[in-house]
Design a protein around this motif. Structure first.
Motif, PDB file in Angstrom:
ATOM      1  N   LYS A   1       0.822  -1.224   0.000  1.00 49.99           N
ATOM      2  CA  LYS A   1       0.000   0.000   0.000  1.00 49.99           C
ATOM      3  C   LYS A   1       0.848   1.263   0.000  1.00 49.99           C
ATOM      4  O   LYS A   1       0.503   2.239  -0.661  1.00 49.99           O
ATOM      5  CB  LYS A   1      -0.967   0.000   1.178  1.00 49.99           C
ATOM      6  N   ASP A   2       1.963   1.246   0.723  1.00 50.20           N
ATOM      7  CA  ASP A   2       2.825   2.434   0.734  1.00 50.20           C
ATOM      8  C   ASP A   2       3.365   2.720  -0.661  1.00 50.20           C
ATOM      9  O   ASP A   2       3.374   3.870  -1.116  1.00 50.20           O
ATOM     10  CB  ASP A   2       3.992   2.267   1.714  1.00 50.20           C
ATOM     11  N   ARG A   3       3.808   1.676  -1.347  1.00 43.55           N
ATOM     12  CA  ARG A   3       4.383   1.854  -2.696  1.00 43.55           C
ATOM     13  C   ARG A   3       3.304   2.273  -3.696  1.00 43.55           C
ATOM     14  O   ARG A   3       3.539   3.135  -4.527  1.00 43.55           O
ATOM     15  CB  ARG A   3       5.086   0.564  -3.147  1.00 43.55           C
ATOM     16  N   ILE A   4       2.119   1.681  -3.619  1.00 46.10           N
ATOM     17  CA  ILE A   4       1.053   2.071  -4.553  1.00 46.10           C
ATOM     18  C   ILE A   4       0.617   3.502  -4.259  1.00 46.10           C
ATOM     19  O   ILE A   4       0.331   4.267  -5.181  1.00 46.10           O
ATOM     20  CB  ILE A   4      -0.135   1.077  -4.548  1.00 46.10           C
ATOM     21  N   ASN A   5       0.601   3.907  -2.992  1.00 45.15           N
ATOM     22  CA  ASN A   5       0.281   5.305  -2.662  1.00 45.15           C
ATOM     23  C   ASN A   5       1.315   6.251  -3.255  1.00 45.15           C
ATOM     24  O   ASN A   5       0.967   7.308  -3.786  1.00 45.15           O
ATOM     25  CB  ASN A   5       0.196   5.501  -1.148  1.00 45.15           C
ATOM     26  N   GLN A   6       2.585   5.873  -3.162  1.00 41.90           N
ATOM     27  CA  GLN A   6       3.653   6.698  -3.731  1.00 41.90           C
ATOM     28  C   GLN A   6       3.469   6.831  -5.250  1.00 41.90           C
ATOM     29  O   GLN A   6       3.585   7.927  -5.801  1.00 41.90           O
ATOM     30  CB  GLN A   6       5.008   6.065  -3.412  1.00 41.90           C
ATOM     31  N   ILE A   7       3.167   5.725  -5.912  1.00 37.52           N
ATOM     32  CA  ILE A   7       2.942   5.742  -7.364  1.00 37.52           C
ATOM     33  C   ILE A   7       1.738   6.630  -7.699  1.00 37.52           C
ATOM     34  O   ILE A   7       1.799   7.464  -8.609  1.00 37.52           O
ATOM     35  CB  ILE A   7       2.740   4.316  -7.901  1.00 37.52           C
ATOM     36  N   LEU A   8       0.645   6.465  -6.956  1.00 37.48           N
ATOM     37  CA  LEU A   8      -0.555   7.269  -7.215  1.00 37.48           C
ATOM     38  C   LEU A   8      -0.286   8.754  -6.985  1.00 37.48           C
ATOM     39  O   LEU A   8      -0.790   9.594  -7.739  1.00 37.48           O
ATOM     40  CB  LEU A   8      -1.712   6.782  -6.361  1.00 37.48           C
ATOM     41  N   ASP A   9       0.494   9.073  -5.966  1.00 41.90           N
ATOM     42  CA  ASP A   9       0.848  10.481  -5.724  1.00 41.90           C
ATOM     43  C   ASP A   9       1.667  11.042  -6.874  1.00 41.90           C
ATOM     44  O   ASP A   9       1.463  12.176  -7.310  1.00 41.90           O
ATOM     45  CB  ASP A   9       1.622  10.628  -4.411  1.00 41.90           C
ATOM     46  N   GLU A  10       2.615  10.240  -7.382  1.00 37.26           N
ATOM     47  CA  GLU A  10       3.483  10.695  -8.484  1.00 37.26           C
ATOM     48  C   GLU A  10       2.683  10.952  -9.755  1.00 37.26           C
ATOM     49  O   GLU A  10       2.887  11.970 -10.418  1.00 37.26           O
ATOM     50  CB  GLU A  10       4.570   9.654  -8.761  1.00 37.26           C
ATOM     51  N   VAL A  11       1.772  10.045 -10.101  1.00 44.70           N
ATOM     52  CA  VAL A  11       1.045  10.206 -11.365  1.00 44.70           C
ATOM     53  C   VAL A  11      -0.066  11.242 -11.263  1.00 44.70           C
ATOM     54  O   VAL A  11      -0.492  11.787 -12.270  1.00 44.70           O
ATOM     55  CB  VAL A  11       0.494   8.865 -11.904  1.00 44.70           C
ATOM     56  N   ALA A  12      -0.523  11.513 -10.056  1.00 44.92           N
ATOM     57  CA  ALA A  12      -1.595  12.495  -9.876  1.00 44.92           C
ATOM     58  C   ALA A  12      -1.085  13.926  -9.886  1.00 44.92           C
ATOM     59  O   ALA A  12      -1.850  14.861 -10.063  1.00 44.92           O
ATOM     60  CB  ALA A  12      -2.341  12.228  -8.577  1.00 44.92           C
ATOM     61  N   SER A  13       0.232  14.103  -9.721  1.00 51.29           N
ATOM     62  CA  SER A  13       0.753  15.464  -9.641  1.00 51.29           C
ATOM     63  C   SER A  13       1.055  16.049 -11.008  1.00 51.29           C
ATOM     64  O   SER A  13       1.065  15.445 -12.007  1.00 51.29           O
ATOM     65  CB  SER A  13       2.015  15.500  -8.798  1.00 51.29           C
TER      66      SER A  13
END
Length: 157
Positions: free
Chosen positions: A145-157
């Motif tokens: 979950k931490d890694r998927i959150n990091q990925i989602l944060d990166e692509v959402a910015s």
């Protein structure tokens, strides 16, 4: 026929003309059309079928069989989460549910801001690194979950 459709037709015809001499040109043409437009535009299948002297049903059958071909343009970023057995056994379903909830989309949908498309895939060949995903064409293993959150944060910015 709208101008946009006419323009698409001309561009699809040019792709067909350039690739028709290949052995088995249908898949390469579909890939090239999707690369050109980001999806398979309305009317493209009919144009391809005429150019290759195939029925529209044959062309549609191939285009609809392969999940990578889209009828609508994908978001700026595409996240594909593996849902095959090895990834499922390592928590991929929970990660997928988490990503769907965070992005407020379901599988095969794009966020309202058109930044992210979320797709389910069935095996990326990273079974030993499960759960796995593909983010903009790059494979990522050992997700949590931490890694998927990091990925989602990166692509959402």
């Amino acid at each position: 026929m709208s101008t946009n459709t006419e323009e698409h037709s001309v561009r699809v015809e040019a792709i067909c003309d350039r690739m028709a001499a290949l052995e088995g040109p249908l898949l390469p043409i579909l890939h090239e059309v999707q690369e050109e437009f980001g999806h398979i535009p309305e009317g493209a299948l009919q144009t391809i079928s005429k150019k290759l002297n195939l029925s529209r049903a044959e062309v549609h059958g191939v285009a609809s069989f392969y999940h990578d071909f889209r009828e609508e343009k994908a978001g700026k970023h595409v996240i594909k989460i593996c849902r095959a057995e090895a990834c499922q056994s390592m928590g991929a379903d929970d990660l997928g549910d988490h990503a769907r909830h965070r992005l407020k989309v379901d599988w095969a949908q794009t966020t309202n801001d058109e930044k992210v498309t979320l797709e389910a895939v069935f095996c990326l060949g990273l079974c030993a690194c499960a759960p796995a995903a593909m983010v903009d064409g790059k494979v990522v293993g050992r997700l949590n979950k931490d890694r998927i959150n990091q990925i989602l944060d990166e692509v959402a910015s």
